[in-house]
Design an enzyme around this catalytic site. Structure first.
Site, mmCIF file in Angstrom:
data_model
loop_
_atom_site.group_PDB
_atom_site.id
_atom_site.type_symbol
_atom_site.label_atom_id
_atom_site.label_comp_id
_atom_site.label_asym_id
_atom_site.label_seq_id
_atom_site.Cartn_x
_atom_site.Cartn_y
_atom_site.Cartn_z
ATOM 1 N N TYR A 1 28.793 34.537 10.270
ATOM 2 C CA TYR A 1 29.055 35.975 10.303
ATOM 3 C C TYR A 1 27.923 36.669 11.050
ATOM 4 C CZ TYR A 1 30.039 40.739 8.678
ATOM 5 O OH TYR A 1 30.330 42.084 8.616
ATOM 6 N N ASP B 1 20.703 34.249 14.736
ATOM 7 C CA ASP B 1 20.966 35.400 13.882
ATOM 8 C C ASP B 1 20.232 35.150 12.562
ATOM 9 O OD1 ASP B 1 21.879 37.237 12.083
ATOM 10 O OD2 ASP B 1 24.013 36.965 12.533
ATOM 11 N N LYS C 1 18.617 43.133 6.711
ATOM 12 C CA LYS C 1 18.349 42.822 5.298
ATOM 13 C C LYS C 1 16.860 42.926 4.927
ATOM 14 C CE LYS C 1 22.820 40.848 4.842
ATOM 15 N NZ LYS C 1 23.619 40.018 5.695
HETATM 16 C C1 LIG Z 1 24.658 40.564 6.768
HETATM 17 C C2 LIG Z 1 24.685 39.841 8.042
HETATM 18 C C3 LIG Z 1 24.987 40.485 9.255
HETATM 19 C C4 LIG Z 1 25.454 41.910 9.313
HETATM 20 O O1 LIG Z 1 24.489 42.808 8.870
HETATM 21 P P1 LIG Z 1 24.968 44.282 8.429
HETATM 22 O O2 LIG Z 1 23.677 44.966 8.113
HETATM 23 O O3 LIG Z 1 25.853 44.078 7.241
HETATM 24 O O4 LIG Z 1 25.680 44.890 9.564
HETATM 25 C C5 LIG Z 1 24.865 39.769 10.417
HETATM 26 N N1 LIG Z 1 24.485 38.485 10.413
HETATM 27 C C6 LIG Z 1 24.204 37.821 9.266
HETATM 28 C C7 LIG Z 1 23.770 36.406 9.328
HETATM 29 C C8 LIG Z 1 24.315 38.475 8.050
HETATM 30 O O5 LIG Z 1 24.071 37.797 6.921
#
Ligand SMILES: *Cc1c(COP(=O)(O)O)cnc(C)c1O
Length: 434
Positions: free
Chosen positions: A144, A239, A267
């Site tokens: 994701y 990511d 995060k």
């Molecule tokens: C949470 C997450 C996102 C998206 O971040 P948001 O602040 O919710 O837009 C992207 N990549 C990873 C790996 C994530 O865990």
């Protein structure tokens, strides 16, 4: 536990907010029942609107690595708020947090702050495309990267295929530039590169996956991707929105000693305020406006409250590296306790873990990619989820999520959690046939 007020608030919310929530997974659709409305939180605990106390293993989906309402973060935000909450002009604190991030994370010279992980990943891909002057990207099923169009793509029938959108509103035109591969399948990535010579701008992945449960990269997978990207002139994007400042001060790059070209954050870097960021070496970052041609902007980017929260968080993590060992030890303790409780009742399961990330899958086979994660028994997970909730333990309401361990959790909390698992275990199906 009683959830009267939560249910009433949920009913009210549904009149004016789609599904009653501002992000879908909060709605409990995967597990059934009404979501819990939280009133406040401190340390390892959530206090909901009905007065229940819950041990929290979601922690805002990752940011609260030191527990809720961590005092230095709260103090920093309150102090800043008194002095104005947004200016749309440069402030010194943006440089301070950028300097600290650049110091902590290997291989980056510059960092740009945005407001979410979605924005970070979307911008990183645009930068990679602009830099390489190519259009196509490779992503992995089950990873994701936020909800921007290019990432909402799924595989055809498991095979490598031109992606088809898995949300209405994503155009075929966008989908055709996202190529899909299976996580941990290096051979497949190689084939995609060979079939699309000089067309792949970037490979983006969660270097430790956390959005299909916690899935570790197989030995040589990250190194192999690094080599393929180098051989084909593509950029590698890690990511690290979930793993950054969590698995090590410098994230997976540091932990596994593989370097990406662009790294994205979210995060933890925002300490619980809306922050994302992307970073790279000078050559790449200077391709970004106002220095370079790739456009990217944000009215609230680098917001002083968000930067203050992030700076307080990163400063703590930088000053006390033992936090990462403590987190690993607590997670390992939890792993052992849960495994023992489930084994005692012959509940078929697989537990994946790294650092402060852990996931419990009700599957017999190893969980190494999206397909194997999908084989977990969802009915069993639902029972597990609601059973734990009833015992005052709050895990993510989806079998595809990682649990996040925080430094605020005491061993007593972990024992309470293990006891809750032991209590729920006899009711779980998917028993091993003896
Ligand atoms: C949470 C997450 C996102 C998206 O971040 P948001 O602040 O919710 O837009 C992207 N990549 C990873 C790996 C994530 O865990």
């Amino acid at each position: 536990m009683i959830y009267k007020r939560s249910s009433a608030l949920f009913a009210e919310a549904q009149h004016v907010i789609p599904g009653g929530v501002n992000s879908p997974v909060r709605a409990f659709k995967a597990v059934g029942g009404d979501p819990v409305f939280v009133k406040e939180a401190k340390g390892a605990y959530l206090y909901d609107e009905d007065g229940n106390r819950l041990i929290d293993y979601i922690n805002s989906w990752g940011p609260m690595i030191l527990g809720h309402a961590y005092q230095p973060v709260v103090d920093a935000v309150v102090e800043k708020a008194q002095k104005g909450t947004s200016f749309g002009m440069p402030t010194e604190i943006e440089t301070k947090i950028a300097e600290l991030a650049v110091k902590m994370v290997p291989g980056i010279d510059k960092i740009r702050f945005v407001n979410s992980g979605t924005e970070a990943c979307m911008s990183a891909v645009r930068l990679a495309r602009g830099f390489t002057k190519r259009d196509k990207i490779i992503k992995f099923a089950g990873c994701y990267h936020g909800h921007s169009d290019s990432f909402l793509i799924q595989a055809g029938s498991g095979a490598v295929t031109f992606g088809s959108p898995n949300s209405p509103g994503v155009t075929q035109g966008t989908a055709k530039d996202t190529l899909l591969a299976e996580y941990n399948n290096l051979e497949q990535v190689k084939e995609i590169f060979e079939a699309n010579t000089d067309e792949i701008a970037t490979v983006i992945l969660e270097p430790v996956a956390g959005n299909m449960g916690c899935i570790l990269p197989a030995e040589g997978f990250l190194e192999g991707l690094r080599e393929l990207c180098d051989a084909h002139g593509a950029l590698l994007i890690f990511d690290e929105v979930m793993t950054g400042f969590r698995l090590a001060p410098g994230g997976v790059q540091e932990l596994m000693n593989v370097r990406a070209d662009i790294v994205t954050f979210g995060k933890v870097i925002g300490g619980g305020l809306p922050v994302g960021a992307f970073a790279a070496r000078n050559e790449i970052m200077d391709y970004l406006a106002p220095v370079g041609p790739v456009y990217q902007a944000g009215t609230l980017s680098g917001n002083p409250l968000a930067m203050a929260a992030g700076l307080a968080m990163l400063t703590t993590l930088d000053n006390d590296k033992k936090i990462f060992n403590r987190l690993s030890e607590k997670t390992e303790y939890l792993h052992k306790g849960i495994a023992e409780a489930l084994n005692k009742h012959n509940v078929v399961h697989t537990i994946n873990r790294l650092g402060s990330m852990i996931s419990v899958h009700f599957a017999a086979e190893p969980v190494t990619d999206f397909a194997s994660a999908s084989k977990g028994a969802n009915e069993t997970f639902k029972k597990f989820f609601h059973g734990l909730l009833n015992e005052g333990v709050y895990i993510a309401p989806s079998a595809y999520e990682t649990w996040f361990i925080t430094d605020a959790l005491s061993y007593e909390d972990l024992d309470t959690t293990i006891a809750a698992v032991a209590k729920v275990a006899p009711d779980l199906k998917e028993k091993r046939v003896l």
